[in-house]
Design a protein around this motif. Structure first.
Motif, short mmCIF file in Angstrom:
data_model
loop_
_atom_site.label_atom_id
_atom_site.label_comp_id
_atom_site.label_asym_id
_atom_site.label_seq_id
_atom_site.Cartn_x
_atom_site.Cartn_y
_atom_site.Cartn_z
N LEU A 4 0.83 -1.21 0.00
CA LEU A 4 0.00 0.00 0.00
C LEU A 4 0.86 1.26 0.00
N ALA A 5 1.97 1.22 0.73
CA ALA A 5 2.85 2.39 0.81
C ALA A 5 3.43 2.73 -0.55
N ILE A 6 3.84 1.71 -1.28
CA ILE A 6 4.39 1.94 -2.62
C ILE A 6 3.30 2.47 -3.55
N LYS A 7 2.11 1.91 -3.43
CA LYS A 7 0.96 2.38 -4.23
C LYS A 7 0.65 3.85 -3.89
N ALA A 8 0.70 4.17 -2.60
CA ALA A 8 0.42 5.54 -2.17
C ALA A 8 1.44 6.51 -2.76
N PHE A 9 2.70 6.09 -2.81
CA PHE A 9 3.74 6.95 -3.39
C PHE A 9 3.52 7.11 -4.89
N ASN A 10 3.31 6.03 -5.58
CA ASN A 10 3.14 6.08 -7.03
C ASN A 10 1.93 6.91 -7.44
N GLU A 11 0.87 6.85 -6.62
CA GLU A 11 -0.36 7.57 -6.95
C GLU A 11 -0.51 8.88 -6.18
N GLU A 12 0.47 9.13 -5.28
CA GLU A 12 0.44 10.32 -4.42
C GLU A 12 -0.92 10.42 -3.71
N ASP A 13 -1.26 9.34 -3.05
CA ASP A 13 -2.58 9.20 -2.41
C ASP A 13 -2.42 9.20 -0.88
N THR A 14 -2.83 10.28 -0.24
CA THR A 14 -2.69 10.39 1.22
C THR A 14 -3.73 9.54 1.96
N LYS A 15 -4.85 9.24 1.30
CA LYS A 15 -5.86 8.41 1.96
C LYS A 15 -5.31 7.00 2.21
N ILE A 16 -4.60 6.48 1.20
CA ILE A 16 -3.97 5.18 1.37
C ILE A 16 -2.89 5.26 2.45
N ALA A 17 -2.12 6.33 2.42
CA ALA A 17 -1.04 6.51 3.39
C ALA A 17 -1.56 6.50 4.83
N LYS A 18 -2.71 7.13 5.05
CA LYS A 18 -3.26 7.20 6.41
C LYS A 18 -3.69 5.83 6.92
N LYS A 19 -4.11 4.95 6.01
CA LYS A 19 -4.53 3.61 6.44
C LYS A 19 -3.37 2.85 7.07
N ILE A 20 -2.17 3.14 6.61
CA ILE A 20 -0.99 2.39 7.04
C ILE A 20 -0.71 2.57 8.52
N ALA A 21 -0.99 3.74 9.06
CA ALA A 21 -0.76 4.00 10.49
C ALA A 21 -1.62 3.08 11.35
N ASP A 22 -2.87 2.87 10.95
CA ASP A 22 -3.76 1.98 11.69
C ASP A 22 -3.26 0.54 11.62
N MET A 23 -2.74 0.14 10.48
CA MET A 23 -2.22 -1.21 10.34
C MET A 23 -0.97 -1.39 11.20
N ASP A 24 -0.18 -0.33 11.32
CA ASP A 24 1.02 -0.39 12.16
C ASP A 24 0.64 -0.63 13.62
N ASP A 25 -0.46 -0.03 14.06
CA ASP A 25 -0.94 -0.25 15.43
C ASP A 25 -1.26 -1.73 15.66
N GLU A 26 -1.81 -2.36 14.64
CA GLU A 26 -2.16 -3.79 14.76
C GLU A 26 -0.89 -4.64 14.87
N VAL A 27 0.13 -4.28 14.12
CA VAL A 27 1.41 -5.00 14.21
C VAL A 27 2.01 -4.82 15.60
N ASP A 28 1.94 -3.61 16.14
CA ASP A 28 2.45 -3.35 17.49
C ASP A 28 1.73 -4.22 18.52
N HIS A 29 0.41 -4.33 18.35
CA HIS A 29 -0.39 -5.14 19.28
C HIS A 29 0.01 -6.61 19.21
N LEU A 30 0.15 -7.12 17.99
CA LEU A 30 0.55 -8.51 17.81
C LEU A 30 1.96 -8.76 18.36
N ASN A 31 2.84 -7.81 18.17
CA ASN A 31 4.19 -7.92 18.69
C ASN A 31 4.18 -8.03 20.22
#
Length: 217
Positions: free
Chosen positions: A134-161
């Motif tokens: 998604l991050a690469i897609k966000a860069f290629n398309e310059e899409d901040t909506k996609i970029a914002k989703k990534i922060a929520d996913m990072d929280d899930e990784v932190d929880h699993l960790n």
């Protein structure tokens, strides 16, 4: 060919190179977890050897970006696109390094049976891989909506960790003879958590690219 059209083609090539490096890093992560789960030492060694390719791709991106700046002399948003591309390449290359670290942990564990199924670790990998795509897609398309989703996913990784580390510490208390393996598995969790952090850095870079300011997640 008009200068602007030539520059746009250069930017597209930069995006393709970044996408290729991202796909390489994602595959390296998946292969490293496969090696860990199956105790495949040969595969782990192959992952370590292949890291030279990630380094080469990273250097090519840097050289290409610098050449693009020198030849086209971009200003404002165009210059920012290139600089952000260089920064993103650094984060992606670091993710490939984490795959190597996991492969090294696999070698250190060797043929010893794992103290527990790596369910949480595999889930962390799945989310982190999706984040990077998604991050690469966000860069290629310059899409901040996609970029914002990534922060929520990072929280899930932190929880699993956190959950995985807690389980490993409990097993360590009950089975002190496995403390060395548990230490390596804890590092594997840490490597995936850091990979997710670097992916979040990419999302932040995309926000900066589009908005011209840093986003406070």
């Amino acid at each position: 060919m008009p200068v602007r059209e030539k520059f746009e083609l250069g930017l597209k090539e930069l995006q393709l190179k970044l996408t290729e490096l991202g796909e390489f890093s994602i595959d390296a992560l998946h292969q490293s977890l496969k090696a860990l789960e199956t105790k495949d030492i040969e595969l782990a060694l192959e992952i370590i050897d292949n890291d030279a390719k990630a380094d080469m791709m990273y250097e090519e991106i840097n050289d290409f970006a610098i050449l693009l700046i020198a030849k086209q002399q971009p200003v404002a948003i165009d210059l920012r696109r290139i600089i952000v591309g260089i920064k993103i390449a650094t984060d992606i290359e670091r993710i490939a390094d984490f795959a190597v670290n996991i492969a090294k942990a696999t070698i250190r564990i060797g043929n010893q049976e794992l103290v527990k199924p790596i369910v949480h670790v595999k889930k962390m990998l799945e989310i982190t891989s999706n984040m990077l795509q998604l991050a690469i897609k966000a860069f290629n398309e310059e899409d901040t909506k996609i970029a914002k989703k990534i922060a929520d996913m990072d929280d899930e990784v932190d929880h699993l960790n956190g959950h995985a580390i807690s389980e490993l510490m409990e097993i360590s208390r009950q089975n002190p003879e496995y403390v060395q393996q548990i230490s390596h598995l804890a590092f594997v969790c840490r490597y995936l958590e850091r990979a997710a952090d670097h992916t979040t850095n990419i999302a932040e870079s995309v926000f900066y690219l589009v908005k011209g300011r840093h986003y406070d997640w």
